[in-house]
Design a protein around this motif. Structure first.
Motif, PDB file in Angstrom:
ATOM      1  N   ALA A 103       2.423  -5.130  21.684  1.00  0.00           N
ATOM      2  CA  ALA A 103       2.205  -4.402  21.294  1.00  0.00           C
ATOM      3  C   ALA A 103       1.335  -4.655  19.695  1.00  0.00           C
ATOM      4  CB  ALA A 103       3.894  -3.428  20.681  1.00  0.00           C
ATOM      5  N   GLN A 152      -1.491  -2.515  18.267  1.00  0.00           N
ATOM      6  CA  GLN A 152      -2.175  -2.958  17.077  1.00  0.00           C
ATOM      7  C   GLN A 152      -3.375  -3.303  16.450  1.00  0.00           C
ATOM      8  OE1 GLN A 152      -0.017  -1.724  14.628  1.00  0.00           O
ATOM      9  NE2 GLN A 152       1.237  -0.648  16.222  1.00  0.00           N
ATOM     10  N   TYR A 178       0.158   2.151  23.796  1.00  0.00           N
ATOM     11  CA  TYR A 178       0.442   0.769  24.722  1.00  0.00           C
ATOM     12  C   TYR A 178       1.876   1.857  24.983  1.00  0.00           C
ATOM     13  CZ  TYR A 178       2.603  -0.314  19.720  1.00  0.00           C
ATOM     14  OH  TYR A 178       3.029  -0.250  19.247  1.00  0.00           O
ATOM     15  N   PHE A 206       2.103   6.289   3.316  1.00  0.00           N
ATOM     16  CA  PHE A 206       1.461   6.669   3.642  1.00  0.00           C
ATOM     17  C   PHE A 206       0.171   6.298   4.417  1.00  0.00           C
ATOM     18  CE2 PHE A 206       3.349  10.728   2.933  1.00  0.00           C
ATOM     19  CZ  PHE A 206       4.564  10.487   3.547  1.00  0.00           C
ATOM     20  N   GLN A 207      -0.658   5.861   3.650  1.00  0.00           N
ATOM     21  CA  GLN A 207      -1.490   4.865   4.260  1.00  0.00           C
ATOM     22  C   GLN A 207      -1.564   3.599   5.166  1.00  0.00           C
ATOM     23  OE1 GLN A 207      -3.942   4.313   0.730  1.00  0.00           O
ATOM     24  NE2 GLN A 207      -3.523   6.014  -0.193  1.00  0.00           N
ATOM     25  N   THR A 208      -0.419   3.474   5.434  1.00  0.00           N
ATOM     26  CA  THR A 208       0.144   2.044   6.141  1.00  0.00           C
ATOM     27  C   THR A 208       0.266   2.323   7.743  1.00  0.00           C
ATOM     28  OG1 THR A 208       2.440   1.976   5.333  1.00  0.00           O
ATOM     29  CG2 THR A 208      -0.152   0.352   4.476  1.00  0.00           C
ATOM     30  N   PHE A 209       0.574   1.412   8.529  1.00  0.00           N
ATOM     31  CA  PHE A 209       1.433   1.712   9.690  1.00  0.00           C
ATOM     32  C   PHE A 209       1.798   0.059   9.720  1.00  0.00           C
ATOM     33  CE2 PHE A 209       2.157   1.510  14.495  1.00  0.00           C
ATOM     34  CZ  PHE A 209       2.427   2.092  14.091  1.00  0.00           C
ATOM     35  N   LEU A 257       4.955  -1.220  12.690  1.00  0.00           N
ATOM     36  CA  LEU A 257       5.420  -1.298  14.011  1.00  0.00           C
ATOM     37  C   LEU A 257       6.791  -0.779  14.040  1.00  0.00           C
ATOM     38  CD1 LEU A 257       4.393  -4.356  16.316  1.00  0.00           C
ATOM     39  CD2 LEU A 257       3.892  -1.509  16.454  1.00  0.00           C
ATOM     40  N   GLU A 260      -8.788   3.101   3.587  1.00  0.00           N
ATOM     41  CA  GLU A 260      -7.397   2.853   3.934  1.00  0.00           C
ATOM     42  C   GLU A 260      -6.943   3.031   4.659  1.00  0.00           C
ATOM     43  OE1 GLU A 260      -5.563  -0.570   2.569  1.00  0.00           O
ATOM     44  OE2 GLU A 260      -6.559   0.769   1.055  1.00  0.00           O
ATOM     45  N   VAL A 261      -7.308   4.196   5.380  1.00  0.00           N
ATOM     46  CA  VAL A 261      -6.680   4.838   6.618  1.00  0.00           C
ATOM     47  C   VAL A 261      -7.288   4.634   7.670  1.00  0.00           C
ATOM     48  CG1 VAL A 261      -4.912   6.713   5.639  1.00  0.00           C
ATOM     49  CG2 VAL A 261      -7.155   7.126   6.534  1.00  0.00           C
ATOM     50  N   LYS A 298       1.226  -1.037   0.217  1.00  0.00           N
ATOM     51  CA  LYS A 298       0.192   0.148   0.541  1.00  0.00           C
ATOM     52  C   LYS A 298       0.915   1.108   0.027  1.00  0.00           C
ATOM     53  CE  LYS A 298      -3.875  -1.514   0.147  1.00  0.00           C
ATOM     54  NZ  LYS A 298      -5.507  -0.771  -0.701  1.00  0.00           N
TER      55      LYS A 298
END
Lengths: 322, 665
Positions: free
Chosen positions: B514, B518, B524, A310-313, A315, B604-605, A307
């Motif tokens: 963690a 999520q 956390y 900037f649309q994912t995160f 860890l 998506e977000v 993706k």
């Protein structure tokens, strides 16, 4: 080169004849042989107008998103170069283009030429450009003629291209061209820019963006810029971006575009080529790509499974360290 | 429009640095402001009454309170204005405490800044609209993640109150850390005697379903209506058929490290962690099984009287619906071997962790409760040696910034005192026992007395100071662990030749905490402990509505604290689920569809899957936010490139007005 052109015609003709697509988007000759322009071919017997040569610069995927809903079931054929395929991948990553409704012909690319560099060599209008091996011959209305080595007039982006072969295609118009072994991006001018002092950067940006006339050509040529008439850059209420045409507002206008395509723009250069006042827009987009690469190791449009950054995160994203 | 402005002194919290009375008076000049007042404590009963009185007498239609953070008292004042008949969302809070008085010391400048903050809030309150909450129905089933003592306590309390509870436990048995403990402080009563009946209670309760050897894979939905995907891990044993007879475990020829006994012993590739396991079911550790690794064996299949072995078993996924989720994922022991190279990095056999020693002390542990030196174990024709000198070192992986653990693990002082006493009773009163400590923290009921007993009755020698180095040496022909440290009370170096060293290894968050956080969208901290919504006002809730905390997953806790908190959490869950319908916040995002360009960035977000692709009559799709799912976090609003999503109560117009008030006025 003519082999690829013949193959494009053959593949497009077959797709149309077999009713696999409703129309096919390729390139054709413009007003004369000095330019190529986008072509929409609807019948198999019209495929002979399609051309492929180093003038075929338009990123045709720019049509896809806006053509998808209209009519909602149309099946579209499209020709893509290596860079174009990365914008196509970016569009597919975001589900902006229906994979089932497109037929993609990939064209391995040896680089396109920067027509402006040719024009600047003449006082008169260039009316014909022909190719013979690596020699490019341009002729003007008055009959002046000059030969160029193709490498001297190649578009800047092509000189640092690491993905000349399409990433995503249903059929290929030729065997892949050799690819660079080292895929580390070359940022070139960006590194020079970064070395400047803040005052020098300010001056350079002011110089570059002062001439913008807000014609929106860059935005309309951009395949991953998809807001069109709803663009916040045009919004009067709320007035988020000033409508005054001056250096600061111009820069803000372009910054909005840069952030909206961040992580989705592979620097195909369509905006640069569309700009009538020759603003070096790549300064912004490549800078963003460099940041994404340095910070996240992310390259836009190289994997269907990813993706946009900037649309994912994740860890292990290194936020706060830069 | 009639705006009332109330400025708080908060005693001297605000008025010490900000002229509360002055800015209240100045606010009267602002457009539409018809009433201003400064109050000593606005959140107090007289303060709230003053607001209500002004609303009624002056006919106020908007209210601004300049006081503390909205995080603190926005809800309080919403109730106040609602009590006087005003819509609670026609209220705005100006934070002149955390954002101003607490962080500045220049009276004049702080007062100016406070007035600017107040002006901005007045500008915003003009743009606010009355909002009305929605209602959603509530699923009354509860998911408890983690089957340790905290999870079991919450589950039992909830089940006794009549709710259906599912405990998801990733190990093959519930019990958690407490199941591995020998005795509990300060009473030295048997840990298993307390815990195992509770485990059985949970298993037999008609309202509790235990899903052991399962993990939460995905969580969707929102308070009252969570949809959870649970992965049932393949045990390679059909648990419906398995009767827990342990014959497979006795006959299995493949050895495997015994995780339950913290590596002090070996178990088998097919195993049941301990005799009181609930459910008492066997599982195969594929990586150690001869059949899976070498393609031959199948001894367990041959000996199983219940025909329960199933080598073809695959992970299964089940989806369940819950109204609330309780996190009770517990703790792990700090991996000291990776950090304390001065203590031998785990390479000195006679240096062990507190949890390993706990297993050693346990009658059903690897040494059947005998205190022995690990270096003398397993030597043919020789009985393991009992240590004559035992040294305990506290704060290993706690209160130590050099290993990134500045916090106190809160239980080690007490468990060390307990283990010191047990050492004397297991290995004899003549055993020399030393404890190296920084401070003794014995704050619970009966705790200080307990430590005193260790020192006086049991003659445990407490040395105040850190140990700098552990190394092996041979003294008078016998192998010793040399403990080199400092006695800071005497101000001199000390060296003890020990037979056994026990490290009071600290507590860290459970492995994978963690990643789980999520999945649930809960916060956390840097160590993986889950964050409560507010340490004093909402200590059992997370910032995600409907997700609660119990036990050591929040911070290191001893058993009494974890159990008490678990019961408190059960009360919170019951409070939530006692209603048939829940009011949802009306401060949610809404899409102006005629401007949506279908770019799907909101889809998506969104962490809650609130925006959906909604089919239109012409066959195209536009974004649509499901009201009941939206939590009002605003991420889609910031992401939308055409600015066609609005967060009710935080409109772009209102924010622009705020900025203009600051910059232009």
């Amino acid at each position: 080169m003519s082999d690829r052109q013949a193959k494009i015609r053959e593949l497009a003709g077959a797709a149309l004849a077999e009713d696999r697509v409703d129309y096919f988007i390729g390139w054709k000759q413009g007003i004369n042989s000095s330019e190529a322009i986008p072509a929409f071919v609807r019948n198999a017997d019209e495929v002979d107008q399609l051309v492929w040569n180093p003038l075929s610069h338009h990123n045709l995927t720019a049509f896809l998103k806006r053509k998808m809903p209209d009519p909602p079931n149309a099946r579209i054929g499209v020709c893509v170069k290596g860079c174009d395929s990365r914008t196509l991948v970016a569009l597919l990553q975001e589900d902006l283009v229906d994979k089932e409704r497109i037929y993609v012909v990939g064209v391995p690319c040896d680089g396109i030429i920067d027509r402006r560099r040719v024009e600047k060599e003449f006082a008169d209008e260039v009316v014909s450009i022909s190719f013979s091996g690596d020699t490019v011959t341009a002729t003007t209305r008055c009959g002046d003629s000059k030969d160029f080595a193709k490498g001297d007039i190649t578009f800047d982006h092509c000189n640092t291209c690491r993905y000349p072969n399409p990433f995503y295609a249903d059929d290929m118009a030729a065997d892949p061209v050799p690819e660079p072994e080292d895929r580390t991006p070359m940022w070139g001018t960006i590194e020079e820019f970064e070395a400047l002092s803040p005052a020098e950067k300010d001056a350079k940006l002011a110089d570059a963006f002062e001439t913008c006339i807000r014609c929106f050509a860059c935005i309309h040529a951009c395949p991953v810029c998809v807001c069109w008439d709803q663009c916040v850059n045009r919004s009067r209420r709320p007035a988020l971006v000033g409508q005054r045409v001056d250096t600061k507002e111009n820069l803000m206008f372009q910054m909005v575009h840069m952030f909206h395509v961040a992580g989705r723009c592979p620097s195909c250069g369509a905006c640069d080529r569309a700009c009538p006042v020759e603003i070096p827009l790549y300064l912004l987009h490549r800078k963003m790509n460099k940041e994404l690469y340095d910070m996240l190791g992310f390259e836009p449009g190289v994997s269907l499974d990813e993706k946009p950054a900037f649309q994912t995160f994740k860890l292990d994203d290194p936020f706060g360290e830069h | 429009m009639r705006i009332g402005v109330f400025v708080c002194h908060c005693g001297t919290n605000i008025a010490g640095t900000v002229d509360s009375r002055g800015i209240a008076a100045r606010a009267a000049e602002l457009k539409d402001v018809v009433h201003t007042e400064d109050l000593l404590y606005t959140c107090s009963e007289p303060g709230q009454s003053a607001i209500q009185k002004a609303i009624i007498e002056k006919g106020l239609t908007r209210v601004v309170v300049a006081a503390c953070s909205p995080h603190m008292h926005e809800v309080t004042f919403r109730r106040t204005v609602e009590g006087a008949g005003l819509n609670p969302f026609l209220f705005e809070m100006a934070n002149i405490r955390e954002h101003c008085s607490w962080i500045h010391d220049d009276y004049g400048l702080a007062t100016e800044k406070a007035y600017e903050i107040l002006k901005m809030s007045v500008a915003k309150v003009r743009q606010l609209e009355a909002l009305v909450p929605n209602e959603v129905s509530v699923n009354k089933d509860v998911l408890v993640i983690g089957g340790g003592v905290a999870g079991i306590q919450t589950a039992l309390d909830l089940a006794d109150a009549g709710l259906k509870v599912t405990i998801v436990e990733r190990e093959t048995t519930i019990g958690g850390t407490m199941a591995r403990l020998d005795k509990t402080f300060p009473t030295i009563d048997c840990s298993a005697c307390i815990l195992t009946p509770r485990m059985v209670d949970a298993a037999q309760h008609e309202n509790i379903e235990i899903m052991a050897y399962c993990e939460v894979d995905k969580v969707q939905g929102y308070v009252g209506n969570f949809t959870v995907d649970i992965r049932k891990k393949a045990a390679m044993v059909d648990w419906v058929k398995c009767i827990g007879c342990e014959i497979c475990m006795q006959k299995c020829p493949a050895k495997a490290p015994d995780v339950f006994n913290v590596g002090l012993a070996e178990t088998k590739a097919i195993y049941i962690p301990f005799p009181q396991a609930v459910p008492k079911r066997a599982a195969i550790q594929v990586e150690h099984c001869r059949w899976f690794q070498q393609g031959k064996c199948k001894v367990c299949e041959r000996v199983c009287p219940a025909d329960a072995i199933d080598y073809e078993q695959q992970d299964e996924y089940v989806q369940k619906e819950f109204g609330a989720i309780v996190m009770a994922t517990g703790l792990d022991v700090f991996p000291w071997e990776q950090h304390y190279h001065e203590y031998g990095s785990g390479n000195i056999p006679d240096v062990i962790s507190g949890l390993q020693y706990e297993r050693m002390l346990n009658a059903s542990g690897p040494t059947s409760g005998h205190v022995v030196r690990p270096s003398t174990q397993g030597i043919k024709g020789q009985e393991p040696e009992e240590p004559k000198t035992v040294v305990f070192i506290q704060c290993v992986g706690s209160r130590d910034e050099s290993v990134g653990r500045p916090y106190c693990s809160s239980v080690c002082c007490m468990y060390t005192a307990k283990q010191a006493i047990l050492t004397k009773s297991h290995a004899g009163m003549d055993t020399e026992v030393y404890v190296f400590y920084i401070d003794i923290r014995a704050t619970g009921k009966g705790y200080e007395e307990f430590v005193k007993r260790a020192q006086t009755e049991f003659n445990v020698k407490y040395v105040r100071g850190r140990v700098s180095k552990l190394y092996e040496d041979v003294i008078d022909g016998s192998r010793k662990v040399m403990v080199r440290g400092v006695d800071t009370l005497l101000g001199k170096q000390v060296e003890v030749a020990a037979d056994l060293v026990v490290l009071a290894s600290g507590i860290t968050a459970a492995d994978g905490a963690a990643q789980l956080a999520q999945k649930l969208n809960i916060s956390y901290d840097e160590y993986g402990f889950f964050k409560e919504s507010h340490p004093k006002l909402r200590p059992l809730e997370t910032n995600t509505a409907g997700v609660f905390l119990a036990g050591a997953c929040q911070s290191p806790k001893d058993i009494p604290t974890a159990v008490a908190q678990a019961s408190g959490t059960a009360a919170k869950v019951l409070g939530l689920l006692s209603r048939d319908k829940l009011k949802t916040s009306p401060q949610i995002a809404i899409v102006e569809q005629n401007r949506c360009v279908s770019c799907w960035k909101c889809v998506e977000v969104c962490p809650f899957s609130a925006p959906q692709k909604q089919e239109q009559r012409d066959g195209t799709y536009l974004s649509h936010i499901i009201e009941t799912v939206c939590q009002g976090c605003g991420i889609c609003v910031a992401t939308c490139p055409v600015n066609c999503i609005t967060l009710k109560g935080f409109t772009t117009d209102a924010i622009i007005d705020q900025i203009e008030e600051l910059l232009l006025a």
